[in-house]
Design a protein around this motif. Structure first.
Motif, PDB file in Angstrom:
ATOM      1  N   GLU A   4     -18.499  -8.326  13.358  1.00  0.00           N
ATOM      2  CA  GLU A   4     -19.602  -7.546  13.907  1.00  0.00           C
ATOM      3  C   GLU A   4     -20.677  -7.378  12.848  1.00  0.00           C
ATOM      4  O   GLU A   4     -20.393  -7.023  11.713  1.00  0.00           O
ATOM      5  CB  GLU A   4     -19.112  -6.172  14.364  1.00  0.00           C
ATOM      6  CG  GLU A   4     -20.191  -5.332  14.983  1.00  0.00           C
ATOM      7  CD  GLU A   4     -19.687  -4.015  15.541  1.00  0.00           C
ATOM      8  OE1 GLU A   4     -20.530  -3.156  15.847  1.00  0.00           O
ATOM      9  OE2 GLU A   4     -18.460  -3.826  15.655  1.00  0.00           O
ATOM     10  N   MET A   5     -21.914  -7.643  13.246  1.00  0.00           N
ATOM     11  CA  MET A   5     -23.061  -7.475  12.351  1.00  0.00           C
ATOM     12  C   MET A   5     -24.153  -6.698  13.086  1.00  0.00           C
ATOM     13  O   MET A   5     -24.292  -6.828  14.297  1.00  0.00           O
ATOM     14  CB  MET A   5     -23.590  -8.843  11.913  1.00  0.00           C
ATOM     15  CG  MET A   5     -22.640  -9.588  10.995  1.00  0.00           C
ATOM     16  SD  MET A   5     -23.111 -11.311  10.791  1.00  0.00           S
ATOM     17  CE  MET A   5     -22.479 -12.028  12.293  1.00  0.00           C
ATOM     18  N   PRO A   6     -24.932  -5.918  12.351  1.00  0.00           N
ATOM     19  CA  PRO A   6     -25.979  -5.142  13.016  1.00  0.00           C
ATOM     20  C   PRO A   6     -27.223  -5.971  13.326  1.00  0.00           C
ATOM     21  O   PRO A   6     -27.611  -6.840  12.556  1.00  0.00           O
ATOM     22  CB  PRO A   6     -26.312  -4.055  11.992  1.00  0.00           C
ATOM     23  CG  PRO A   6     -25.956  -4.650  10.673  1.00  0.00           C
ATOM     24  CD  PRO A   6     -24.798  -5.579  10.927  1.00  0.00           C
TER      25      PRO A   6
ATOM     26  N   LEU B  94     -21.655  -9.842  17.866  1.00  0.00           N
ATOM     27  CA  LEU B  94     -20.258 -10.210  17.655  1.00  0.00           C
ATOM     28  C   LEU B  94     -20.192 -11.725  17.515  1.00  0.00           C
ATOM     29  O   LEU B  94     -20.694 -12.447  18.383  1.00  0.00           O
ATOM     30  CB  LEU B  94     -19.385  -9.758  18.829  1.00  0.00           C
ATOM     31  CG  LEU B  94     -19.336  -8.255  19.083  1.00  0.00           C
ATOM     32  CD1 LEU B  94     -18.507  -7.953  20.334  1.00  0.00           C
ATOM     33  CD2 LEU B  94     -18.756  -7.523  17.882  1.00  0.00           C
TER      34      LEU B  94
ATOM     35  N   TYR C 147     -21.751 -16.340  19.837  1.00  0.00           N
ATOM     36  CA  TYR C 147     -22.383 -15.040  19.602  1.00  0.00           C
ATOM     37  C   TYR C 147     -22.520 -14.280  20.915  1.00  0.00           C
ATOM     38  O   TYR C 147     -22.985 -14.833  21.916  1.00  0.00           O
ATOM     39  CB  TYR C 147     -23.782 -15.203  18.984  1.00  0.00           C
ATOM     40  CG  TYR C 147     -23.764 -15.258  17.482  1.00  0.00           C
ATOM     41  CD1 TYR C 147     -23.952 -14.103  16.728  1.00  0.00           C
ATOM     42  CD2 TYR C 147     -23.554 -16.448  16.821  1.00  0.00           C
ATOM     43  CE1 TYR C 147     -23.940 -14.146  15.350  1.00  0.00           C
ATOM     44  CE2 TYR C 147     -23.533 -16.500  15.430  1.00  0.00           C
ATOM     45  CZ  TYR C 147     -23.727 -15.347  14.702  1.00  0.00           C
ATOM     46  OH  TYR C 147     -23.708 -15.389  13.330  1.00  0.00           O
TER      47      TYR C 147
ATOM     48  N   ILE D 111     -30.733 -10.168  12.316  1.00  0.00           N
ATOM     49  CA  ILE D 111     -29.485  -9.538  11.895  1.00  0.00           C
ATOM     50  C   ILE D 111     -29.432  -9.523  10.372  1.00  0.00           C
ATOM     51  O   ILE D 111     -30.017 -10.376   9.700  1.00  0.00           O
ATOM     52  CB  ILE D 111     -28.224 -10.234  12.469  1.00  0.00           C
ATOM     53  CG1 ILE D 111     -28.105 -11.680  11.985  1.00  0.00           C
ATOM     54  CG2 ILE D 111     -28.206 -10.168  13.981  1.00  0.00           C
ATOM     55  CD1 ILE D 111     -26.773 -12.322  12.309  1.00  0.00           C
TER      56      ILE D 111
ATOM     57  N   ASN E  83     -20.412 -10.957   7.015  1.00  0.00           N
ATOM     58  CA  ASN E  83     -19.725 -11.846   7.945  1.00  0.00           C
ATOM     59  C   ASN E  83     -18.494 -12.406   7.248  1.00  0.00           C
ATOM     60  O   ASN E  83     -18.596 -13.337   6.449  1.00  0.00           O
ATOM     61  CB  ASN E  83     -20.684 -12.961   8.370  1.00  0.00           C
ATOM     62  CG  ASN E  83     -20.098 -13.886   9.408  1.00  0.00           C
ATOM     63  OD1 ASN E  83     -18.913 -13.858   9.711  1.00  0.00           O
ATOM     64  ND2 ASN E  83     -20.944 -14.741   9.950  1.00  0.00           N
TER      65      ASN E  83
ATOM     66  N   GLY F 228     -26.233  -8.497   7.685  1.00  0.00           N
ATOM     67  CA  GLY F 228     -24.924  -7.885   7.536  1.00  0.00           C
ATOM     68  C   GLY F 228     -23.886  -8.799   6.930  1.00  0.00           C
ATOM     69  O   GLY F 228     -24.154  -9.939   6.556  1.00  0.00           O
TER      70      GLY F 228
ATOM     71  N   GLN G 143     -32.398  -2.581  18.416  1.00  0.00           N
ATOM     72  CA  GLN G 143     -31.262  -2.190  17.587  1.00  0.00           C
ATOM     73  C   GLN G 143     -30.018  -2.482  18.403  1.00  0.00           C
ATOM     74  O   GLN G 143     -30.027  -2.385  19.623  1.00  0.00           O
ATOM     75  CB  GLN G 143     -31.340  -0.724  17.186  1.00  0.00           C
ATOM     76  CG  GLN G 143     -31.383   0.239  18.338  1.00  0.00           C
ATOM     77  CD  GLN G 143     -31.547   1.676  17.866  1.00  0.00           C
ATOM     78  OE1 GLN G 143     -31.756   1.942  16.696  1.00  0.00           O
ATOM     79  NE2 GLN G 143     -31.446   2.591  18.782  1.00  0.00           N
ATOM     80  N   GLY G 144     -28.971  -2.872  17.707  1.00  0.00           N
ATOM     81  CA  GLY G 144     -27.752  -3.207  18.419  1.00  0.00           C
ATOM     82  C   GLY G 144     -26.763  -3.881  17.504  1.00  0.00           C
ATOM     83  O   GLY G 144     -26.740  -3.648  16.294  1.00  0.00           O
ATOM     84  N   TYR G 145     -25.938  -4.748  18.104  1.00  0.00           N
ATOM     85  CA  TYR G 145     -24.910  -5.419  17.313  1.00  0.00           C
ATOM     86  C   TYR G 145     -24.696  -6.837  17.829  1.00  0.00           C
ATOM     87  O   TYR G 145     -24.991  -7.153  18.979  1.00  0.00           O
ATOM     88  CB  TYR G 145     -23.594  -4.639  17.346  1.00  0.00           C
ATOM     89  CG  TYR G 145     -22.983  -4.535  18.724  1.00  0.00           C
ATOM     90  CD1 TYR G 145     -22.057  -5.475  19.152  1.00  0.00           C
ATOM     91  CD2 TYR G 145     -23.346  -3.517  19.594  1.00  0.00           C
ATOM     92  CE1 TYR G 145     -21.501  -5.399  20.419  1.00  0.00           C
ATOM     93  CE2 TYR G 145     -22.797  -3.428  20.856  1.00  0.00           C
ATOM     94  CZ  TYR G 145     -21.866  -4.377  21.269  1.00  0.00           C
ATOM     95  OH  TYR G 145     -21.327  -4.304  22.530  1.00  0.00           O
TER      96      TYR G 145
ATOM     97  N   ILE H 209     -24.395 -10.743  21.802  1.00  0.00           N
ATOM     98  CA  ILE H 209     -25.275  -9.741  21.211  1.00  0.00           C
ATOM     99  C   ILE H 209     -25.659  -8.727  22.284  1.00  0.00           C
ATOM    100  O   ILE H 209     -25.968  -9.091  23.419  1.00  0.00           O
ATOM    101  CB  ILE H 209     -26.546 -10.401  20.628  1.00  0.00           C
ATOM    102  CG1 ILE H 209     -26.168 -11.350  19.485  1.00  0.00           C
ATOM    103  CG2 ILE H 209     -27.542  -9.351  20.156  1.00  0.00           C
ATOM    104  CD1 ILE H 209     -27.341 -12.063  18.849  1.00  0.00           C
TER     105      ILE H 209
END
Length: 194
Positions: free
Chosen positions: A144-146, A162, A178, A132, A136, A134, A158-160, A180
């Motif tokens: 939310e982070m990529p 939380l 987390y 990840i 925070n 991103g 690829q995704g996210y 994901i």
């Protein structure tokens, strides 16, 4: 007429020598056509991240201390090797490690820049990683982070992610839940170049 002949000879020799120069010095990159038949899968993961910054066995430590005039600790940087567990208790089953760097990257709020790899050691994900990268904002209820990539089972991920803080102590120790969701390569059959 002689000058036309000399100009033409100069142009032709320049082309000839530039072609020799290019072919003898190699290429910076080579692109080969491949045919990829991808079956994408979606995987949802749920685990707890334990960040311990104090005590005898910290799992994260400060590697950069900002100058005293820095607003709100701006610039403080930490290296982490945090356990990932099935449940919120530190004694819960270990499923992986969160290894990477996070830093206070905002002068106006408590916002971290997270550069983290989740290395899994359990189940079908054993030996695979997710990365990840991103922002925070740790005092937001859910962040939310990529997910920017992965290895092993999660190749081409690829995704996210939380993140939700479950516990935060006065000294900065944290337990973060987390969730994901990633799309990744299922079974890939890579064909050789044509």
């Amino acid at each position: 007429m002689a000058s036309f002949f000399i100009q033409t000879l100069f142009i032709l020799s320049s082309l000839f020598f530039s072609t020799i120069f290019i072919t003898t010095t190699g290429e910076f990159s080579k692109h080969s056509p491949i045919i990829v038949q991808r079956m994408e899968k979606r995987t949802d993961l749920h685990f707890y991240f334990h960040d311990v910054v104090d005590g005898k066995n910290p799992t994260a430590m400060r590697i950069v201390t900002p100058p005293s005039e820095a607003v709100g600790g701006f610039g403080a940087t930490f290296m982490a090797d945090d356990p990932l567990t099935e449940g919120p208790e530190p004694t819960s089953k270990l499923v992986g490690r969160a290894q990477g760097v996070y830093a206070l990257a905002s002068q106006h709020e408590i916002g971290l820049l997270m550069v983290m790899t989740f290395a899994f050691v359990e189940g079908t994900s054993n030996g695979s990683t997710l990365s990840i990268l991103g922002r925070n904002l740790i005092f937001d209820t859910v962040r939310e982070m990529p997910v920017v990539g992965g290895t092993g089972l999660f190749r081409y991920a690829q995704g996210y992610a939380l993140a939700k803080t479950v516990r935060l102590t006065e000294t900065g120790n944290a337990v973060v839940e987390y969730n994901i969701s990633v799309i990744h390569n299922g079974d890939s059959e890579i064909q050789p170049p044509i």
